[in-house]
Design an enzyme around this catalytic site. Structure first.
Site: not given
Ligand code: PLP
Length: 393
Positions: A180, A326
Site C-alpha cells: 500500500q 461475508c
Molecule cells: C493488495 C495487497 C497485497 C496483495 O497484493 P497482490 O498484488 O494483489 O497479490 C498484499 N498486501 C497488502 C497490504 C495489500 O494491500
C-alpha cells in the site's frame, strides 16, 4: 449523476494510459523472450533492466536487489516461507502483527503448522505497533520481523525506520509489506534498515499480476518458484515483460510527482474526514489521524451494516469497501478493526474510502451527501437505533 465515483483505490487502481502506452510494444512488437541470445530479444531485455533500475532507485536499493514476482501475495509468501526455510536452523520464531494482510497472516499460520512459532503483536487504538512490545517479543531464536509499512484497511503508517533499527540491533531480519505504501509515500530501504520488501504493480496505477521483492544483498534465501534461472536463479519463470515495463512506468510517474500528489490527496482526504465527522452523527474515524496514507479514510457508523451501505452507495455509482467480508455465511468483522479494539457490532458498520489523485472535490461532496442520506435511511430501519433513540429521550 451517472458517473462512476471510484473510491476503492486500496483494492486496485486504474492503469494509467501512459503505462498502457509503455506496455503496448512489448506485446506485439518486441515480444522476444528477454533471456534469449539473439538481438531481437535485446529490446525486451533492456526494458526489463530499465524497469528494475527505476524501481531500485525509487527504493534507494541496488538494481540487483530487485526481483520481479507475480504480485504482492507472492512476494509476501516468498519472504516468510523462504526465510523460514533458510534460517530455520538458527531459530524458529517469527514476529508479525495482528493487522497484516492475509498474504502474511495466512502464510504465518501455515508456518506455525510446520513447527514455527509466531508472535502476533497487538497494536494501539490507532493501529500502531508499540515498539516496547516489539522489543520484548524478540528472543534468541527470532529469525524474522515482518511489519507492514502501511495498513490496507485503516491506512495507518508504522514507524518503519524505528522497527528496522530494533531489528538490526538485535540481528533479526526485517521484512515489510509495502504494497500500500510503495509509490505513495517515500521509502528508503537503507535509511529504514529494511532487509526485504514486498510491493505490487496494481496498487500504484500499474498492471495486475506483477510485483517485486527487494532482497538486501547478502541475505541467503532461496527461490520460491523453482524452474529456470531467471532473476539470478531466485525466481523462475519467463519474464512478464509488458507487466514489468508497466510497473516501471507506473513507479516513474508515481515518484516524479509524489510530493504534489501527497499534498493533493491529503487535503482532499482531510476534507472528507472533516465533513463526515461533522455532519454524520455516531461515527468514528479508524486509524491514526495524521500518520495515515494520504488517500485513506475509514469510518465506523453505528447502527448500520457496512455491507448494506455499500449496496446503497453502489446504486449511486459510488465504489467503496467495507472491512466486513461475508465468508461462508458467517459475517466476520475485519481482523484489523478488532485489533484496534472495536467491538464486533461497531466493526460491522465500517466503510473504507480510498481516493486517488484524480478524485475531485465534487465527487467527495456528492459522496458525503449520499452517505448522509443513506446512513439515515439504514438507521431508520435499524431496531438497535430505535432502541437507542428511545433511551436517549
Ligand atoms: C493488495 C495487497 C497485497 C496483495 O497484493 P497482490 O498484488 O494483489 O497479490 C498484499 N498486501 C497488502 C497490504 C495489500 O494491500
Amino acid at each position: 449523476m451517472s458517473k462512476l465515483i471510484y473510491l476503492d483505490n486500496a483494492a486496485t487502481t486504474q492503469v494509467y494510459p501512459e503505462v498502457v502506452d509503455a506496455m503496448k510494444p512489448f506485446f506485439t512488437e518486441y515480444y522476444g523472450n528477454p533471456s534469449a541470445v539473439y538481438s531481437f530479444a535485446s529490446e525486451a531485455n533492456k526494458a526489463v533492466t530499465g524497469s528494475r533500475e527505476i524501481i531500485a532507485k525509487a527504493l534507494g536499493a541496488k538494481t540487483e536487489e530487485i526481483y520481479f514476482t507475480g504480485g504482492g501475495s507472492e512476494s509476501d509468501n516468498w519472504a516468510l516461507k523462504a526465510t523460514a526455510d533458510a534460517y530455520g536452523d538458527k531459530g524458529k520464531h517469527i514476529i508479525t502483527t495482528k493487522i497484516e494482510h492475509h498474504a502474511i497472516l495466512h502464510t504465518a499460520e501455515y508456518l506455525e503448522k510446520k513447527g514455527f512459532e509466531v508472535t502476533y503483536l497487538d497494536v494501539d487504538e490507532d493501529g500502531v505497533v508499540r515498539l516496547d512490545e516489539l522489543k520484548a517479543a524478540i528472543r534468541p531464536d527470532t529469525i524474522l520481523i515482518s511489519v507492514m509499512t502501511a495498513n490496507n484497511e485503516i491506512g495507518t503508517i508504522q514507524p518503519i525506520a524505528e522497527i528496522g533499527k530494533i531489528a538490526k540491533e538485535n540481528g533479526v531480519l526485517f521484512h515489510t509489506d509495502a504494497v500500500q505504501a510503495f509509490g505513495h509515500i517515500p521509502i528508503n530501504v537503507d535509511e529504514m534498515n529494511i532487509d526485504m520488501l514486498s510491493a505490487s504493480g496494481h496498487k500504484v496505477n500499474g498492471p495486475k499480476g506483477i510485483g517485486i521483492m527487494y532482497i538486501r544483498k547478502g541475505i541467503k534465501i532461496n527461490s520460491f518458484i523453482h524452474g529456470g534461472s531467471q532473476e539470478r536463479s531466485r525466481r523462475a519463470g519467463t519474464h512478464n515483460v509488458p507487466g514489468i515495463v508497466g510497473y516501471g512506468k507506473a513507479i516513474e510517474l508515481a515518484t516524479t510527482n509524489m510530493e504534489d500528489r501527497i499534498k493533493y490527496e491529503t487535503e482532499l482526504r482531510d476534507y472528507l474526514i472533516e465533513r463526515v465527522l461533522k455532519e454524520i452523527p455516531h461515527v468514528r474515524l479508524n486509524g491514526h489521524r495524521t500518520d495515515r496514507l494520504p488517500n485513506n479514510a475509514n469510518f465506523c457508523f453505528r447502527f448500520i451494516e457496512g455491507e448494506s451501505l455499500l449496496i446503497l452507495l453502489d446504486q449511486k455509482g459510488i465504489c467503496g469497501s467495507s472491512g466486513s467480508a461475508c465468508t461462508s455465511g458467517a459475517l466476520d468483522p475485519s481482523h484489523v478493526l478488532l485489533a484496534i479494539g472495536l467491538p464486533h457490532e461497531i466493526a460491522h458498520g465500517s466503510l473504507r474510502l480510498t481516493l486517488s489523485e484524480k478524485t475531485t472535490k465534487e465527487e467527495i461532496d456528492y459522496t458525503v451527501d449520499e452517505l448522509k442520506k443513506n446512513i439515515e435511511r439504514l438507521r431508520k430501519m435499524s431496531p438497535l437505533y430505535e432502541d437507542f433513540i428511545k433511551q436517549a429521550v
